[in-house]
Write an enzyme that holds these catalytic residues in place. Structure first.
Site, PDB file in Angstrom:
ATOM      1  N   SER A  72      -5.649   7.429   0.065  1.00 17.36           N
ATOM      2  CA  SER A  72      -5.139   8.065  -1.156  1.00 17.36           C
ATOM      3  C   SER A  72      -5.960   7.719  -2.387  1.00 17.36           C
ATOM      4  O   SER A  72      -6.393   8.621  -3.107  1.00 17.36           O
ATOM      5  CB  SER A  72      -3.664   7.707  -1.369  1.00 17.36           C
ATOM      6  OG  SER A  72      -2.878   8.167  -0.288  1.00 17.36           O
TER       7      SER A  72
ATOM      8  N   ASP B  82       2.913 -12.034  -5.697  1.00 17.69           N
ATOM      9  CA  ASP B  82       2.444 -10.660  -5.874  1.00 17.69           C
ATOM     10  C   ASP B  82       3.211  -9.945  -6.977  1.00 17.69           C
ATOM     11  O   ASP B  82       4.449  -9.987  -7.006  1.00 17.69           O
ATOM     12  CB  ASP B  82       2.617  -9.861  -4.569  1.00 17.69           C
ATOM     13  CG  ASP B  82       1.781 -10.427  -3.440  1.00 17.69           C
ATOM     14  OD1 ASP B  82       0.809 -11.152  -3.728  1.00 17.69           O
ATOM     15  OD2 ASP B  82       2.087 -10.138  -2.265  1.00 17.69           O
TER      16      ASP B  82
ATOM     17  N   HIS C 270      -7.717   2.442   0.664  1.00 20.09           N
ATOM     18  CA  HIS C 270      -6.903   3.366   1.451  1.00 20.09           C
ATOM     19  C   HIS C 270      -7.243   4.813   1.106  1.00 20.09           C
ATOM     20  O   HIS C 270      -7.784   5.106   0.036  1.00 20.09           O
ATOM     21  CB  HIS C 270      -5.419   3.083   1.167  1.00 20.09           C
ATOM     22  CG  HIS C 270      -4.470   3.903   1.968  1.00 20.09           C
ATOM     23  ND1 HIS C 270      -3.838   5.014   1.457  1.00 20.09           N
ATOM     24  CD2 HIS C 270      -4.055   3.788   3.247  1.00 20.09           C
ATOM     25  CE1 HIS C 270      -3.060   5.549   2.380  1.00 20.09           C
ATOM     26  NE2 HIS C 270      -3.178   4.822   3.478  1.00 20.09           N
TER      27      HIS C 270
ATOM     28  N   PHE D  62      -4.267  -8.387  -4.201  1.00 18.63           N
ATOM     29  CA  PHE D  62      -3.195  -9.342  -3.955  1.00 18.63           C
ATOM     30  C   PHE D  62      -2.861  -9.552  -2.481  1.00 18.63           C
ATOM     31  O   PHE D  62      -2.004 -10.372  -2.170  1.00 18.63           O
ATOM     32  CB  PHE D  62      -1.953  -8.900  -4.736  1.00 18.63           C
ATOM     33  CG  PHE D  62      -2.213  -8.762  -6.207  1.00 18.63           C
ATOM     34  CD1 PHE D  62      -2.339  -9.882  -7.004  1.00 18.63           C
ATOM     35  CD2 PHE D  62      -2.389  -7.513  -6.789  1.00 18.63           C
ATOM     36  CE1 PHE D  62      -2.606  -9.764  -8.367  1.00 18.63           C
ATOM     37  CE2 PHE D  62      -2.663  -7.382  -8.138  1.00 18.63           C
ATOM     38  CZ  PHE D  62      -2.781  -8.514  -8.933  1.00 18.63           C
ATOM     39  N   GLU D  63      -3.531  -8.842  -1.599  1.00 16.57           N
ATOM     40  CA  GLU D  63      -3.374  -9.042  -0.159  1.00 16.57           C
ATOM     41  C   GLU D  63      -4.704  -8.738   0.523  1.00 16.57           C
ATOM     42  O   GLU D  63      -5.514  -7.966  -0.001  1.00 16.57           O
ATOM     43  CB  GLU D  63      -2.281  -8.133   0.419  1.00 16.57           C
ATOM     44  CG  GLU D  63      -0.856  -8.536   0.079  1.00 16.57           C
ATOM     45  CD  GLU D  63      -0.411  -9.820   0.767  1.00 16.57           C
ATOM     46  OE1 GLU D  63      -0.991 -10.184   1.817  1.00 16.57           O
ATOM     47  OE2 GLU D  63       0.527 -10.456   0.254  1.00 16.57           O
TER      48      GLU D  63
ATOM     49  N   GLU E 227      -0.182   4.828  -6.877  1.00 14.70           N
ATOM     50  CA  GLU E 227       0.329   5.209  -5.552  1.00 14.70           C
ATOM     51  C   GLU E 227       1.319   4.185  -5.026  1.00 14.70           C
ATOM     52  O   GLU E 227       1.101   2.974  -5.126  1.00 14.70           O
ATOM     53  CB  GLU E 227      -0.829   5.317  -4.549  1.00 14.70           C
ATOM     54  CG  GLU E 227      -0.359   5.666  -3.140  1.00 14.70           C
ATOM     55  CD  GLU E 227      -1.356   5.301  -2.051  1.00 14.70           C
ATOM     56  OE1 GLU E 227      -1.266   5.879  -0.957  1.00 14.70           O
ATOM     57  OE2 GLU E 227      -2.227   4.440  -2.292  1.00 14.70           O
TER      58      GLU E 227
ATOM     59  N   SER F 196      -3.153  11.404   5.024  1.00  9.61           N
ATOM     60  CA  SER F 196      -3.314  10.984   3.631  1.00  9.61           C
ATOM     61  C   SER F 196      -4.702  11.281   3.085  1.00  9.61           C
ATOM     62  O   SER F 196      -4.872  11.425   1.870  1.00  9.61           O
ATOM     63  CB  SER F 196      -3.040   9.479   3.496  1.00  9.61           C
ATOM     64  OG  SER F 196      -1.713   9.181   3.848  1.00  9.61           O
TER      65      SER F 196
ATOM     66  N   ASP G 195       3.030   8.382  -1.362  1.00 10.23           N
ATOM     67  CA  ASP G 195       2.371   8.814  -0.128  1.00 10.23           C
ATOM     68  C   ASP G 195       3.405   8.959   0.983  1.00 10.23           C
ATOM     69  O   ASP G 195       3.993   7.985   1.433  1.00 10.23           O
ATOM     70  CB  ASP G 195       1.306   7.782   0.268  1.00 10.23           C
ATOM     71  CG  ASP G 195       0.414   8.280   1.390  1.00 10.23           C
ATOM     72  OD1 ASP G 195       0.545   9.453   1.770  1.00 10.23           O
ATOM     73  OD2 ASP G 195      -0.413   7.508   1.884  1.00 10.23           O
TER      74      ASP G 195
ATOM     75  N   GLU H  31      -5.292 -16.861  -0.019  1.00 14.11           N
ATOM     76  CA  GLU H  31      -3.845 -16.970   0.190  1.00 14.11           C
ATOM     77  C   GLU H  31      -3.500 -17.405   1.613  1.00 14.11           C
ATOM     78  O   GLU H  31      -2.492 -18.067   1.833  1.00 14.11           O
ATOM     79  CB  GLU H  31      -3.194 -15.608  -0.100  1.00 14.11           C
ATOM     80  CG  GLU H  31      -1.679 -15.644  -0.148  1.00 14.11           C
ATOM     81  CD  GLU H  31      -1.100 -14.321  -0.627  1.00 14.11           C
ATOM     82  OE1 GLU H  31       0.139 -14.189  -0.622  1.00 14.11           O
ATOM     83  OE2 GLU H  31      -1.877 -13.413  -1.003  1.00 14.11           O
TER      84      GLU H  31
END
Length: 367
Positions: A182, A323, A180, A307-308, A349, A119, A69, A246
């Site tokens: 994309s 991660d 997101h 993971f986030e 991506e 995007s 991207d 986390e």
């Protein structure tokens, strides 16, 4: 007492040797480049290789769409130079993996209504084959950004949906959030790329029947359900106020959903149709690399890894213990999706932006 100062030299020895060898190779290449015969030989080899190419007459069973991207031609050139310099050469002569492809083409992905594309509209172009308005995903240019009632009847359908209709397994891997723009254009229809969760929807949009992107990821009938979903975006999937596993003390990373629904649970309990006869024990959700590494691909039919809370970190800032890398995620996705004898479609991506070029270019070697 006199031996201690030699320890750094022992440690640095292999590094200095490698740098020295690379410098010698670079110097030798520089001397070759002075001679016209060097370039003549390269041109002949390139032409001979091109003449030996033949059209591919068979149909591919599996499709992987890699998308950088923001990765334009100039970014690729900069990454090529960086890769070469990281290996001790001048850089320009470096051959990237994509440079070795037998067939290469350029595509134009632009917005209908804006000079500079974003995007969302470009993702609609390469996923769905239709140019669209800026800020919109999975809808034609008849849909107007932020006007919910223009969504309905203007939905366009992606290659991911078409692959699913043919019985293939489908997956998404991204270093951004999975909601997101994309990846969203592959499964969602929204007049706003920013409607990540229902908390982002204006009240008028909710009243008119628009659905947030995260909800479409787990419920959109167009694609049934994705078999593999790996990236960031935890906070858009859980009820408002849910502590992040986390970052449990961070208020800005807590769950965001006003409808109090846990979309991770909804996805885990979904009953997919097609190749897999899904049972809950074969569907797994992970948020930490340790759990991710422990996933047995032979006994896992569906995998979601977030993971986030939002986007994943750039490679140079990635926490290796928490991660997985884009390479790790892609390899695991392929192993799971490959179990379908009818094949698979996988969208991968990675994020590149010229405004943060120093970080973006370090994504390229892995990509």
């Amino acid at each position: 007492m006199h031996m201690l100062p030699t320890l750094p030299l022992i440690v640095l020895g292999p590094i200095l040797l490698a740098v020295g060898c690379a410098t010698m190779e670079s110097q030798a290449l520089y001397e070759l480049e002075k001679e016209p015969a060097f370039w003549d030989a390269q041109a002949k080899a390139t032409l001979d290789a091109a003449l030996k190419l033949h059209p591919r007459k068979y149909q591919a069973k599996n499709i992987i769409l890699f998308l950088g991207d923001g990765m334009g031609v100039s970014t690729v050139s900069a990454a090529r130079i960086l890769r070469g310099q990281m290996e001790g050469r001048s850089g320009e002569e470096t051959v990237l993996a994509m440079d070795t492809f037998p067939f290469v083409a350029l595509s134009k992905t632009y917005s209908v209504d804006k000079q500079v594309a974003d995007s969302a509209s470009t993702a609609t172009a390469y996923h769905c084959g239709v140019k669209a308005n800026s800020k919109t995903v999975g809808v034609s240019a008849n849909a107007v950004a932020y006007e919910c009632n223009t969504t309905f009847g203007n939905e366009v359908f992606s290659v991911l949906r078409r692959a699913k209709a043919q019985g293939k397994s489908v997956g998404i891997v991204t270093t951004t959030r999975v909601q997101h723009a994309s990846p969203a254009a592959a499964y969602a229809h929204s007049v706003s790329r920013s409607w990540y969760s229902d908390a982002d929807l204006p009240s008028s949009a909710r009243q008119q029947g628009c659905v947030d992107i995260a909800m479409q990821l787990v419920t959109n009938f167009d694609i049934d359900v994705c078999i593999v979903i790996l990236g960031g975006g935890r906070m858009y999937m859980t009820p408002k106020g849910t502590p992040d596993p986390e970052y449990p003390t961070s208020n800005s990373r807590k769950g965001d959903r006003k409808d109090k629904k846990n979309l991770i649970d909804i996805w885990l309990k979904a009953k997919a149709v097609g190749f897999f006869n899904i049972s809950d024990k074969k569907s797994h959700y992970v948020w930490h690399r340790k759990e991710f590494d422990e996933i047995n691909v032979k006994t896992t039919d569906r995998l979601m890894g977030l993971f986030e809370p939002k986007d994943m970190r750039f490679e140079v800032f990635r926490n290796n213990t928490r991660d997985p890398s884009i390479v790790d995620m892609t390899e695991k996705a392929i192993k799971i999706l490959s179990k379908n004898p009818k094949g698979f479609f996988l969208f991968v991506e990675d994020e590149y932006y010229i405004s943060i070029l120093d970080r973006s270019l370090n994504e390229h070697p892995n990509f």
